[in-house]
Design a protein around this motif. Structure first.
Motif, PDB file in Angstrom:
ATOM      1  N   LEU A   1      -3.161   4.975  -4.125  1.00 17.44           N
ATOM      2  CA  LEU A   1      -4.587   5.141  -4.072  1.00 17.44           C
ATOM      3  C   LEU A   1      -4.913   6.453  -4.948  1.00 17.44           C
ATOM      4  O   LEU A   1      -6.436   6.616  -4.915  1.00 17.44           O
ATOM      5  CB  LEU A   1      -5.331   5.013  -2.739  1.00 17.44           C
TER       6      LEU A   1
ATOM      7  N   GLU B   1      -9.419  -8.455   0.075  1.00 17.53           N
ATOM      8  CA  GLU B   1      -7.759  -8.365   0.512  1.00 17.53           C
ATOM      9  C   GLU B   1      -7.511  -6.879   0.390  1.00 17.53           C
ATOM     10  O   GLU B   1      -6.573  -6.300   1.106  1.00 17.53           O
ATOM     11  CB  GLU B   1      -7.243  -8.915  -0.842  1.00 17.53           C
ATOM     12  N   GLU B   2      -8.291  -6.021  -0.431  1.00 14.70           N
ATOM     13  CA  GLU B   2      -7.883  -4.542  -0.472  1.00 14.70           C
ATOM     14  C   GLU B   2      -8.337  -3.884   0.913  1.00 14.70           C
ATOM     15  O   GLU B   2      -7.500  -2.991   1.555  1.00 14.70           O
ATOM     16  CB  GLU B   2      -8.744  -3.619  -1.686  1.00 14.70           C
TER      17      GLU B   2
ATOM     18  N   ARG C   1      -5.758  -2.245   4.169  1.00 15.93           N
ATOM     19  CA  ARG C   1      -5.707  -0.847   4.890  1.00 15.93           C
ATOM     20  C   ARG C   1      -5.657  -1.067   6.369  1.00 15.93           C
ATOM     21  O   ARG C   1      -5.110  -0.520   7.091  1.00 15.93           O
ATOM     22  CB  ARG C   1      -7.015  -0.368   4.324  1.00 15.93           C
TER      23      ARG C   1
ATOM     24  N   LEU D   1       0.818  -1.205   0.225  1.00 15.49           N
ATOM     25  CA  LEU D   1       0.133   0.066  -0.136  1.00 15.49           C
ATOM     26  C   LEU D   1       0.877   1.264   0.106  1.00 15.49           C
ATOM     27  O   LEU D   1       0.556   2.227  -0.615  1.00 15.49           O
ATOM     28  CB  LEU D   1      -1.035  -0.067   1.067  1.00 15.49           C
TER      29      LEU D   1
ATOM     30  N   LEU E   1     -14.650  -2.822  -2.697  1.00 15.86           N
ATOM     31  CA  LEU E   1     -13.357  -3.178  -2.349  1.00 15.86           C
ATOM     32  C   LEU E   1     -13.203  -4.681  -2.347  1.00 15.86           C
ATOM     33  O   LEU E   1     -14.406  -5.082  -1.493  1.00 15.86           O
ATOM     34  CB  LEU E   1     -12.571  -2.628  -1.149  1.00 15.86           C
TER      35      LEU E   1
END
Ligand SMILES: [Zn+2]
Length: 270
Positions: free
Chosen positions: A48, A123-124, A128, A13, A120
């Motif tokens: 992002l 996994e996404e 986070r 990320l 989302l």
């Protein structure tokens, strides 16, 4: 995960040159207060993009608490308090929402759709949580672990918009509590006693376990006296105003510190 070029642990990320998810200031502060700032930053991880929002939207309250970090940093210095600040926007993941709450990763905030939060995958979402939410709360937990046996009063610092849904909010400052109202009661009295402030009890929001995470989890969860301080944003637009508010809050805190210490139930703390 190991980056094949640098051989350092990499995050899926955050870029290696981006700020850490959490900042801890004055970790060895010897005062009785521990400060946290859940909504300190409006930064979005580069990967992002802008979550589909424009720059003015990202400057507004939906992304962070304008002015709160400035007040918290100055208050930490005034009180020799440790301070933990989140490094990224509440729009990426809100560090003061339970993970089960729809506002944890909000698809909409104050009527604004957040395109980058729609649809989302698990996994996404998990990325986070693990990259931003957990490190922030782990840092608070570690800090509180270090202080076991010492008087510790947990204060979260937030800011609120002067107008919501067309309604003016009259309070200059609010102090909120959850199940344990004792520290908030002391602060409310100290702030109200100067006579020049409109002080809201549980305004603009109370603390509720279903909606709030930081105070219920770290404060009530450990039996620490705790409260949330919310400052109206038009009072802290400049650095000088933030400094004034920090000094005012510090003065109120010092007036109640003896009584607040006694709430900790530790012997020999006076
Ligand atoms: Zn906030």
């Amino acid at each position: 995960m190991i980056d094949p070029v640098t051989r350092k642990p990499s995050s899926a990320l955050l870029e290696p040159d981006e700020p850490a998810p959490v900042e801890v200031v004055n970790i060895d502060g010897e005062g009785t207060a521990v400060l946290v700032c859940d909504h300190a930053s409006n930064r979005i991880p580069q990967r992002l993009g802008s979550l589909g929002l424009d720059a003015p939207q990202l400057a507004e309250h939906i992304a962070w608490d304008p002015g709160a970090a400035e007040v918290a940093r100055r208050l930490a210095a005034e009180l020799d308090a440790p301070l933990v600040l989140s490094g990224y926007s509440r729009l990426v993941i809100d560090c003061n929402r339970p993970l089960s709450h729809p506002g944890s990763i909000a698809e909409e905030s104050a009527g604004v759709a957040i395109p980058g939060n729609r649809g989302l995958s698990p996994e996404e979402r998990g990325l986070r949580v693990e990259t931003l939410f957990r490190p922030y709360h782990n840092a608070i937990a570690r800090l509180l672990d270090r202080r076991v046996g010492r008087p510790t009063l947990l204060l979260s610092v937030h800011s609120f918009t002067p107008v919501l849904n067309g309604r003016a909010r009259p309070w200059h400052v609010g102090v909120s509590h959850g199940r344990d109202p004792r520290l908030a009661a002391l602060l409310l009295e100290a702030l109200g006693s100067t006579g020049d402030l409109r002080v809201g009890e549980n305004q603009p929001y109370p603390i509720e376990e279903a909606i709030d995470y930081t105070i219920p989890h770290h404060g009530e969860g450990r039996g620490l006296p705790s409260a949330m301080i919310e400052i109206r944003q038009d009072g802290i637009r400049s650095a000088a105003d933030a400094a004034d508010w920090a000094a005012r809050l510090a003065a109120a805190y010092r007036r109640i510190e003896g009584a607040a210490r006694r709430l900790c139930g530790l012997s020999g703390g006076e």
